[in-house]
Design an enzyme around this catalytic site. Sequence first.
Site, short mmCIF file in Angstrom:
data_model
loop_
_atom_site.label_atom_id
_atom_site.label_comp_id
_atom_site.label_asym_id
_atom_site.label_seq_id
_atom_site.Cartn_x
_atom_site.Cartn_y
_atom_site.Cartn_z
N CYS A 67 0.82 -1.21 0.00
CA CYS A 67 0.00 0.00 0.00
C CYS A 67 0.85 1.26 0.00
O CYS A 67 0.66 2.16 -0.81
CB CYS A 67 -0.93 0.00 1.21
SG CYS A 67 -1.96 1.49 1.30
N CYS A 72 -1.58 1.64 -3.04
CA CYS A 72 -2.63 2.64 -2.86
C CYS A 72 -2.12 4.07 -2.76
O CYS A 72 -2.66 4.97 -3.40
CB CYS A 72 -3.44 2.36 -1.60
SG CYS A 72 -3.40 0.67 -0.99
N LYS A 75 -0.27 5.41 -5.97
CA LYS A 75 -1.29 5.41 -7.03
C LYS A 75 -2.26 6.57 -6.85
O LYS A 75 -2.63 7.25 -7.82
CB LYS A 75 -2.05 4.09 -7.03
CG LYS A 75 -3.19 4.02 -8.02
CD LYS A 75 -4.15 2.90 -7.65
CE LYS A 75 -4.83 3.20 -6.31
NZ LYS A 75 -5.64 2.06 -5.83
N TYR A 202 -9.99 -3.34 -10.59
CA TYR A 202 -9.83 -1.95 -10.15
C TYR A 202 -8.46 -1.39 -10.51
O TYR A 202 -8.33 -0.22 -10.90
CB TYR A 202 -10.11 -1.81 -8.65
CG TYR A 202 -9.08 -2.41 -7.73
CD1 TYR A 202 -8.06 -1.62 -7.20
CD2 TYR A 202 -9.12 -3.75 -7.36
CE1 TYR A 202 -7.11 -2.15 -6.34
CE2 TYR A 202 -8.18 -4.29 -6.50
CZ TYR A 202 -7.17 -3.49 -6.00
OH TYR A 202 -6.23 -4.02 -5.16
N GLU A 206 -8.03 1.86 -12.89
CA GLU A 206 -7.38 3.04 -12.30
C GLU A 206 -6.21 3.50 -13.15
O GLU A 206 -6.09 4.69 -13.46
CB GLU A 206 -6.93 2.70 -10.87
CG GLU A 206 -8.10 2.60 -9.91
CD GLU A 206 -7.72 2.03 -8.55
OE1 GLU A 206 -8.54 2.16 -7.61
OE2 GLU A 206 -6.62 1.45 -8.41
N HIS A 461 -27.28 21.46 0.68
CA HIS A 461 -27.42 21.95 -0.69
C HIS A 461 -26.56 23.19 -0.92
O HIS A 461 -26.46 24.04 -0.03
CB HIS A 461 -28.89 22.29 -0.95
CG HIS A 461 -29.16 22.76 -2.34
ND1 HIS A 461 -29.18 21.91 -3.42
CD2 HIS A 461 -29.40 24.02 -2.82
CE1 HIS A 461 -29.42 22.61 -4.52
NE2 HIS A 461 -29.57 23.89 -4.18
N GLU A 466 -25.90 15.31 -1.42
CA GLU A 466 -27.32 15.46 -1.08
C GLU A 466 -28.19 14.49 -1.88
O GLU A 466 -29.32 14.18 -1.48
CB GLU A 466 -27.79 16.90 -1.33
CG GLU A 466 -27.87 17.31 -2.78
CD GLU A 466 -28.42 18.73 -2.95
OE1 GLU A 466 -29.50 19.01 -2.40
OE2 GLU A 466 -27.75 19.54 -3.62
#
Length: 472
Positions: A67, A72, A75, A202, A206, A461, A466
């Site tokens: 990682c 991760c 990346k 993934y 990516e 908002h 939302e």
Amino acid sequence: MAIGANLPHMRRARTQAGAAGAKCMSEYDYDLFTIGAGSGGVRASRIAAAHGARVAVAEEYRVGGTCVIRGCVPKKMLVYGAHFAEDLEDARHFGWDIPECHFDWIKLRDNVLGDVDRLNGIYTQTLENNKVEIFHERATITGPHEITLASGEKKTAKIILIATGARPLIPSCPGHEHGITSNEAFHLDALPKRILIAGAGYIANEFAGIFHQFGSKVTLINRSDQLLRGYDESMRDRLLQISLTKGIDFRFNADFRGIEKNADGSLTVAMTNHEPLEVDCVLFATGRVPNVEGLGLENVGVELDEKNAVRVDEYSKTNVDHIYAVGDVTNRVQLTPVAIREGHAFADTVFGGKPTTLDYGCIPSAVFSHPPIGAVGLTEAQARQKLGSVEIYTSDFRPMKNVLAQRNERSLYKMVCEGTTGKVVGLHMIGPDAPEIIQAAAIAVKAGLTKADFDATVAVHPTMSEELVLMK
């Protein structure tokens, strides 16, 4: 009152643990010897040391694991860099006079690798601050409680923890040696003008987004006709649609036949069901396999499962009483936060006197594609198969920023609910900041909240998030 009543018991437990520790130290060099200093191994070692155990860690590469060093973290930094391509273009629609920009891959690469060095130092310092001894070399189990280092030095430990992680799978096609994996992608001397990415998970998606935004011509090939298996079909379809619009090519039902290196350094890739393709780089993103080779597991009879991962029980214990394993080497859920939780639970169970297991249900995940995906819980297909009666709520919208930037890209949110109770059993989204939003939303799904609970929450908002409380 309850806490006070428990104090004598806690004092007795600590005294007994101290006596056990003293006995252990007379028999073994360490209470715990961890093989592998990735996320799981570092957390397990640090927490065990905090519980009073004498701990050592062996790491043959760099402290931090996949990682931090080659996964991760670097990346995500490349993902940030890639997003500037569209952000700078969009800025002109918001009144900014942006000149033509030139991207410097070497500068980004070196800055990313520099930060990896910083993190490697922090992880090393964390272990040292917790009085964990570090051996920067390979370790092999050579006896029931014996570990032999690459230098030939032997150590003994009451408990051995295997936390060696996993590595990219490289296909066995002819010429596979001409390809690279995600490990090498962070060290490229130049950006490839044309890159073929093998895989549709993934990691493949990516890096497809990253290299495309940096200006490479990207072709993604996959042996099946689907990408991101395991994610909700609506999210997968939307990502494919957006990626095609951006200019990323896809070749499905394509198996490697071979890679041939040409005189000019380019590569010709032969595949089934499609014409050969000439590219400058081939990146394999075809899965990951547990690092179990050469550990000496056969010397002590540690069992592996059908996928060659270390077989463990709910407490991360192998079939050998004093040997445990956590993280990707067990192939339960290959995610960094899961490895960290497993390592922590192991240390609390074995050295903290607090038996702890990990709940693998409702684990949120993200794909840092372009745009990203966030998901937690059951997909629509899984829910229909498992529950029968389901209700689906969606919001398919164009983010406000995209409207002003004259970008037609649409986001999609989906809520999967149990039909009779309205309980939210899955949330899936693709769009800007989806991974950031899904973390908070995952708490609600984990807590068993209903669609009515979401509806009763006032929207913030104007925001992307939302839409979670406005789905129809």
